[in-house]
Enzyme design. Sequence first.
Site, short mmCIF file in Angstrom:
data_model
loop_
_atom_site.label_atom_id
_atom_site.label_comp_id
_atom_site.label_asym_id
_atom_site.label_seq_id
_atom_site.Cartn_x
_atom_site.Cartn_y
_atom_site.Cartn_z
N ASP A 74 0.82 -1.22 0.00
CA ASP A 74 0.00 0.00 0.00
C ASP A 74 0.85 1.27 0.00
O ASP A 74 0.54 2.24 -0.70
CB ASP A 74 -0.95 0.00 1.21
CG ASP A 74 -1.79 -1.26 1.27
OD1 ASP A 74 -2.07 -1.83 0.21
OD2 ASP A 74 -2.13 -1.68 2.39
N GLU A 91 -8.98 -2.45 3.88
CA GLU A 91 -8.55 -2.14 5.26
C GLU A 91 -9.65 -1.37 5.98
O GLU A 91 -9.90 -1.59 7.16
CB GLU A 91 -7.29 -1.26 5.24
CG GLU A 91 -6.01 -2.05 5.41
CD GLU A 91 -4.78 -1.14 5.50
OE1 GLU A 91 -3.68 -1.68 5.40
OE2 GLU A 91 -4.91 0.09 5.65
N1 LIG Z 1 8.28 0.37 9.15
C1 LIG Z 1 7.58 1.37 8.58
N2 LIG Z 1 8.24 2.42 8.04
C2 LIG Z 1 7.54 3.42 7.47
N3 LIG Z 1 6.21 3.46 7.41
C3 LIG Z 1 5.52 2.43 7.93
C4 LIG Z 1 6.17 1.34 8.54
N4 LIG Z 1 5.23 0.47 8.95
C5 LIG Z 1 4.04 1.00 8.62
N5 LIG Z 1 4.21 2.18 8.00
C6 LIG Z 1 3.17 3.10 7.49
O1 LIG Z 1 1.91 2.70 8.05
C7 LIG Z 1 1.03 2.28 7.01
C8 LIG Z 1 0.15 1.15 7.46
O2 LIG Z 1 0.84 -0.07 7.47
P1 LIG Z 1 0.09 -1.46 7.55
O3 LIG Z 1 1.04 -2.47 7.05
O4 LIG Z 1 -1.15 -1.34 6.69
O5 LIG Z 1 -0.30 -1.64 8.98
C9 LIG Z 1 1.94 1.93 5.84
O6 LIG Z 1 1.26 2.02 4.62
C10 LIG Z 1 3.03 2.98 5.99
O7 LIG Z 1 2.62 4.21 5.46
O1 LIG Z 2 0.61 -0.51 4.27
P1 LIG Z 2 1.80 -1.24 3.74
O2 LIG Z 2 2.54 -0.47 2.72
O3 LIG Z 2 2.68 -1.73 4.85
O4 LIG Z 2 1.23 -2.50 2.98
P2 LIG Z 2 0.62 -3.84 3.58
O5 LIG Z 2 -0.66 -3.42 4.27
O6 LIG Z 2 0.34 -4.71 2.43
O7 LIG Z 2 1.58 -4.40 4.57
#
Ligand SMILES: Nc1ncnc2c1ncn2[C@@H]1O[C@H](COP(=O)(O)O)[C@@H](O)[C@H]1O
Ligand SMILES: O=P(O)(O)OP(=O)(O)O
Length: 275
Positions: free
Chosen positions: A52, A165
């Site tokens: 995403d 989501e």
């Molecule tokens: N490790 C990360 N570094 C930067 N941004 C992050 C990181 N983990 C999550 N994010 C941000 O949060 C959204 C949501 O993540 P999900 O995998 O859907 O919980 C992700 O798109 C990043 O923008």
């Molecule tokens: O939000 P991201 O980029 O971490 O993607 P995913 O939800 O597929 O982990």
Amino acid sequence: MRPLQKKIIAYEQVQPQIDPQTEIQRSVDFMQHFLQVNHLKTLVLGISGGQDSTLTGKLAQMAVSQLRQQTEQPDYQFIAVRLPYGQQADESDALAAVDWINPDQVYRVNIKPAVDAAVASIETNGLTISDFNKGNLKARQRMLVQYAIAGACQGAVVGTDHAAENITGFYTKYGDGAADLTPLFRLNKRQGRQLLQFLQAPKSLYTKTPTADLEDGRPGLADEVALGVTYSDIDNYLEGRTVSDQAATRIEDWYRRTAHKRRLPYTVFDQLGSE
Ligand SMILES: Nc1ncnc2c1ncn2[C@@H]1O[C@H](COP(=O)(O)O)[C@@H](O)[C@H]1O
Ligand SMILES: O=P(O)(O)OP(=O)(O)O
Ligand SMILES: NC(=O)c1ccc[n+]([C@@H]2O[C@H](COP(=O)([O-])OP(=O)(O)OC[C@H]3O[C@@H](n4cnc5c(N)ncnc54)[C@H](O)[C@@H]3O)[C@@H](O)[C@H]2O)c1
Ligand SMILES: [Mg+2]
């Protein structure tokens, strides 16, 4: 179609089929319009190495690059933010995503010291912060950093929330759920993948197992395991297809339980318990 399914699809505005090129342009146009009408210059987004943020980051970079050309104003920019909690296990995916997006700026903030300090301070009051709760604190710390960067750069924070989501509320309230604009809203998970494929992203980034990767004790826990339903079922449901009763019930249960995340805080004017 199930009555609630019809209502959810109307709310999420998912189309059963999309033209990737049209949807890419729609998100790019939207971000450009957003910046221009609000007199803002910068888009800020955390890049995790997942599907995403790879897609949203690419679209954000396309939006500001085109805007610079169209307006001849050089100050439009996209800032990609790496926000690891210490050493990130899938750091190579995050680097591949950043490499492909080719952002104007890349910042890096290790959220571990702030998260650990917050947990330690809270626990001096005799409370225990569970690993799950700490996971949500990590997501909120990431958002805090992105808003600080946006505040310093005439910026706005971009969110990666999309229909699959949003329907399940699978995000941390006021963590990754907080943003100023969500250019993927209306797309489900497979449609996001279609856009990445059209944009010729590295295949490994859109075939990767989705994970919030928030818990120390269950690193890289797959969203589908945490949710108890597959993205394929969620996507089919959002496209108006028939899914098993078990999958539909699970999805609708998540939808009901997370209604509080898809609205503003409750006030005395709300009819409590009516959702
Ligand atoms: N490790 C990360 N570094 C930067 N941004 C992050 C990181 N983990 C999550 N994010 C941000 O949060 C959204 C949501 O993540 P999900 O995998 O859907 O919980 C992700 O798109 C990043 O923008
Ligand atoms: O939000 P991201 O980029 O971490 O993607 P995913 O939800 O597929 O982990
Ligand atoms: N896979 C992982 O590693 C991992 C780790 C943590 C969280 N997550 C996911 O992130 C998401 C966030 O978790 P969460 O929802 O437990 O936490 P959240 O912080 O997003 O939401 C819970 C908070 O919302 C408020 N709240 C709860 N019910 C409410 C209601 N009915 N009305 C008004 N406010 C209410 C309370 O303040 C509560 O603390 C979940 O989908 C979870 O599975 C995943
Ligand atoms: Mg992720």
